[in-house]
Design a protein around this motif. Structure first.
Motif, PDB file in Angstrom:
ATOM      1  N   ALA A   2       5.364   2.456   4.554  1.00 19.97           N
ATOM      2  CA  ALA A   2       6.091   1.201   4.293  1.00 19.97           C
ATOM      3  C   ALA A   2       7.079   1.402   3.137  1.00 19.97           C
ATOM      4  CB  ALA A   2       5.113   0.071   3.970  1.00 19.97           C
ATOM      5  N   ALA A  51      -5.323   2.152   1.560  1.00 22.64           N
ATOM      6  CA  ALA A  51      -4.038   1.439   1.567  1.00 22.64           C
ATOM      7  C   ALA A  51      -2.864   2.416   1.609  1.00 22.64           C
ATOM      8  CB  ALA A  51      -3.930   0.535   0.347  1.00 22.64           C
ATOM      9  N   VAL A  72      -0.968   3.016   4.897  1.00 18.17           N
ATOM     10  CA  VAL A  72       0.010   2.007   5.294  1.00 18.17           C
ATOM     11  C   VAL A  72       1.175   1.971   4.317  1.00 18.17           C
ATOM     12  CG1 VAL A  72       0.344  -0.425   5.858  1.00 18.17           C
ATOM     13  CG2 VAL A  72      -1.909   0.623   6.166  1.00 18.17           C
ATOM     14  N   ASP A  73       0.839   2.067   3.020  1.00 16.60           N
ATOM     15  CA  ASP A  73       1.849   1.793   1.998  1.00 16.60           C
ATOM     16  C   ASP A  73       2.845   2.934   1.798  1.00 16.60           C
ATOM     17  OD1 ASP A  73       0.778  -0.656   1.741  1.00 16.60           O
ATOM     18  OD2 ASP A  73      -0.111  -0.368  -0.234  1.00 16.60           O
ATOM     19  N   GLY A  82       2.796  -2.795   9.742  1.00 18.59           N
ATOM     20  CA  GLY A  82       3.468  -1.667   9.075  1.00 18.59           C
ATOM     21  C   GLY A  82       4.210  -2.089   7.824  1.00 18.59           C
ATOM     22  N   VAL A  83       3.752  -3.175   7.194  1.00 19.80           N
ATOM     23  CA  VAL A  83       4.401  -3.615   5.953  1.00 19.80           C
ATOM     24  C   VAL A  83       3.508  -3.284   4.761  1.00 19.80           C
ATOM     25  CG1 VAL A  83       5.680  -5.442   7.120  1.00 19.80           C
ATOM     26  CG2 VAL A  83       3.456  -5.960   6.092  1.00 19.80           C
ATOM     27  N   LEU A  84       4.118  -3.343   3.604  1.00 17.57           N
ATOM     28  CA  LEU A  84       3.433  -3.035   2.352  1.00 17.57           C
ATOM     29  C   LEU A  84       2.170  -3.889   2.216  1.00 17.57           C
ATOM     30  CD1 LEU A  84       4.629  -1.108   0.204  1.00 17.57           C
ATOM     31  CD2 LEU A  84       5.505  -3.148  -0.962  1.00 17.57           C
ATOM     32  N   THR A  85       1.048  -3.271   1.840  1.00 20.33           N
ATOM     33  CA  THR A  85      -0.190  -4.051   1.709  1.00 20.33           C
ATOM     34  C   THR A  85      -0.530  -4.355   0.259  1.00 20.33           C
ATOM     35  OG1 THR A  85      -1.756  -2.214   1.508  1.00 20.33           O
ATOM     36  CG2 THR A  85      -1.072  -2.842   3.736  1.00 20.33           C
ATOM     37  N   ARG A 114      10.150   3.214   4.389  1.00 19.46           N
ATOM     38  CA  ARG A 114      11.088   2.323   5.087  1.00 19.46           C
ATOM     39  C   ARG A 114      11.878   1.475   4.095  1.00 19.46           C
ATOM     40  NH1 ARG A 114       7.082   2.258   8.923  1.00 19.46           N
ATOM     41  NH2 ARG A 114       5.998   0.512   7.968  1.00 19.46           N
ATOM     42  N   MET A 115      11.194   0.961   3.069  1.00 21.83           N
ATOM     43  CA  MET A 115      11.888   0.124   2.079  1.00 21.83           C
ATOM     44  C   MET A 115      12.915   0.926   1.287  1.00 21.83           C
ATOM     45  SD  MET A 115       8.853  -2.203   0.377  1.00 21.83           S
ATOM     46  CE  MET A 115       9.864  -3.328  -0.607  1.00 21.83           C
TER      47      MET A 115
END
Lengths: 78, 384
Positions: free
Chosen positions: A50, A43, A46-47, B344-347, A53-54
């Motif tokens: 992500a 994970a 991806v995280d 591409g978002v938080l999982t 970006r946040m």
């Protein structure tokens, strides 16, 4: 690939702990410097981007730690 | 006993936990219940035989096929009942691959359901196409990839099963000799079928029918060849003894869902808007994903930063709410959702909430009331 200024050993941590460690320790380096998250948890691939970006941080990319574990590089923006 | 205090399970489900996981499975639609019971009595026999009991079963099976065709706006001879939605996906997609004169390459969005991805891995060569942050694939990318040599089929879902984004399948323009397979499992019954497909698949337990019934649609004239061993049953596109009572109940549920969908969809769309708005406003550090408007009416997905997905599912269950999650720690493979990954978002800290047909504003508000506290509590466990 950029040499990190700080490497976080999250090899044995499950999601979301690698991202939590990144959030805790990004402030340990100066802006413009790079923190590396070493994590086997899939994970994180991806995280970490992500999260960048946040949070308005710069995701530099992925490489390998000395022992071959996946490593994710983040440059502190501010 | 009522439970009005904030600590215990929410009492908005008539004393039962509130099931907010319709996208995984739905209870049998009331309109299907009597049909199922009656058909268990009348439809047990072998529909291929010639005696009275067999003819009864055959009549019910033909009725199920006609009612399903009518509800979906297709011809009865385009409808096959399969053993599941997954089976319908496998047969529909791989049958078009087998019938193709161009080749065995399947172009598909990366965010397709795993049933599509497994079928491609098993019997074709896949070319995945990326999507934007809402989970929508760019139709122009699919059309461009489809012109490559050896592309036999393009496979596109009608709507994404995890984030609800509609894919606009009807607007896809493909070369004449490249057929379209559409996985309609997430939307069948709730939304009309798009145009343009050569084969399509649906799953009855997602529209209020019983589990163990899939619907495979193959357009008349499509180049479809059975990809699996044949069987000498009523329908050459499927195999095994027909589950006549379940097929008839699935058809009854489908008719009922189609008849009530304008009303139910409008209500669900509003309720999901409430969830999207309240979650974004009341939970700090949350990512509400999927297209806010062009989406399935009943479904929303969001991810809570720094939250363990498994803890979130279990804590919400304790409070009386059943939800699904695409987080790695809640999956059988321990890998995060490939859909969230492609977007591409938080999982982590992920929640997929999907409304059953009788969902109420009170249920949705009760969920939104407890969520911020649940998230705060789980974050506090790791000192955040």
């Amino acid at each position: 690939m950029t040499a990190p200024d700080l490497e976080l050993d999250c090899r044995d941590l499950r999601c979301p702990m690698p991202v939590i460690e990144l959030a805790r320790h990004l402030g340990d380096v100066e802006p413009g410097r790079v923190v590396a998250v070493v994590a086997y948890d899939p994970a994180a691939r991806v995280d970490v981007p992500a999260w960048c970006r946040m949070r308005g941080q710069e995701y530099v990319g992925e490489d390998l730690a000395d022992d071959g574990a996946p490593r994710y590089l983040v440059r502190r923006s501010a | 006993m009522s439970n009005a205090s904030g600590a215990g399970p929410a009492d908005v489900g008539g004393g039962r936990p509130v099931d907010l996981d319709a996208a995984s499975s739905t209870p049998l639609h009331p309109a299907a219940r009597e049909v199922l019971v009656a058909a268990l009595e009348r439809g047990y026999a072998d529909p291929r035989r010639l005696h009275r009991h067999a003819r009864d079963a055959r009549l019910l099976l033909d009725n199920a096929r006609e009612a399903t065709a009518d509800a979906l706006g297709v011809r009865p001879d385009e409808v096959s009942f399969t053993s599941s939605g997954t089976d319908a996906v496998h047969r529909g997609l791989l049958g078009l691959v087998r019938g193709s004169r161009r080749g065995d390459v399947v172009v598909h969005p990366a965010v397709e359901h795993s049933a599509v991805l497994h079928a491609v891995r098993w019997g074709a060569r896949g070319v995945p196409v990326g999507c934007d942050e809402t989970g929508r694939v760019h139709l122009g990318d699919l059309a461009r990839e489809a012109t490559a040599p050896e592309v036999g089929v393009v496979a596109v879902q009608t709507a994404n099963h995890e984030v609800g984004t509609l894919q606009g399948v009807g607007a896809l323009e493909l070369p004449d000799d490249v057929p379209l397979f559409t996985d309609a499992c997430a939307s069948m019954g709730r939304l009309p079928l798009p145009d343009g497909w050569a084969a399509a698949a649906g799953s009855a337990h997602k529209w209020g029918g019983p589990a163990g019934v899939g619907v495979l649609l193959v357009r008349k004239g499509a180049r479809w060849r059975n990809p699996f061993p044949g069987d000498d049953r009523v329908d050459e596109r499927s195999s095994g003894f027909e589950n006549v009572p379940a097929a008839l109940a699935a058809a009854a549920a489908l008719q009922a869902v189609v008849a009530e969908r304008d009303e139910v969809n409008a209500s669900h769309h509003r309720l999901i808007d409430v969830v999207r708005r309240r979650v974004a406003a009341e939970v700090p550090d949350v990512q509400v994903v999927g297209d806010p408007d062009a989406r399935l009416p009943h479904l929303v997905t969001f991810s809570c930063l720094y939250v363990d997905g498994e803890a979130l599912v279990l804590e919400l269950d304790r409070r009386g709410f059943g939800i699904a999650s695409g987080s790695a720690c809640t999956s059988s493979t321990l890998a995060p959702s490939h859909v969230l990954e492609a977007m591409g978002v938080l999982t982590h800290g992920n929640v997929r909430l999907s409304l059953q047909r009788d969902a109420t504003r009170a249920q949705v508000d009760a969920f939104c009331d407890v969520l911020p506290e649940v998230v705060r509590e789980i974050r506090a466990r790791v000192g955040l």
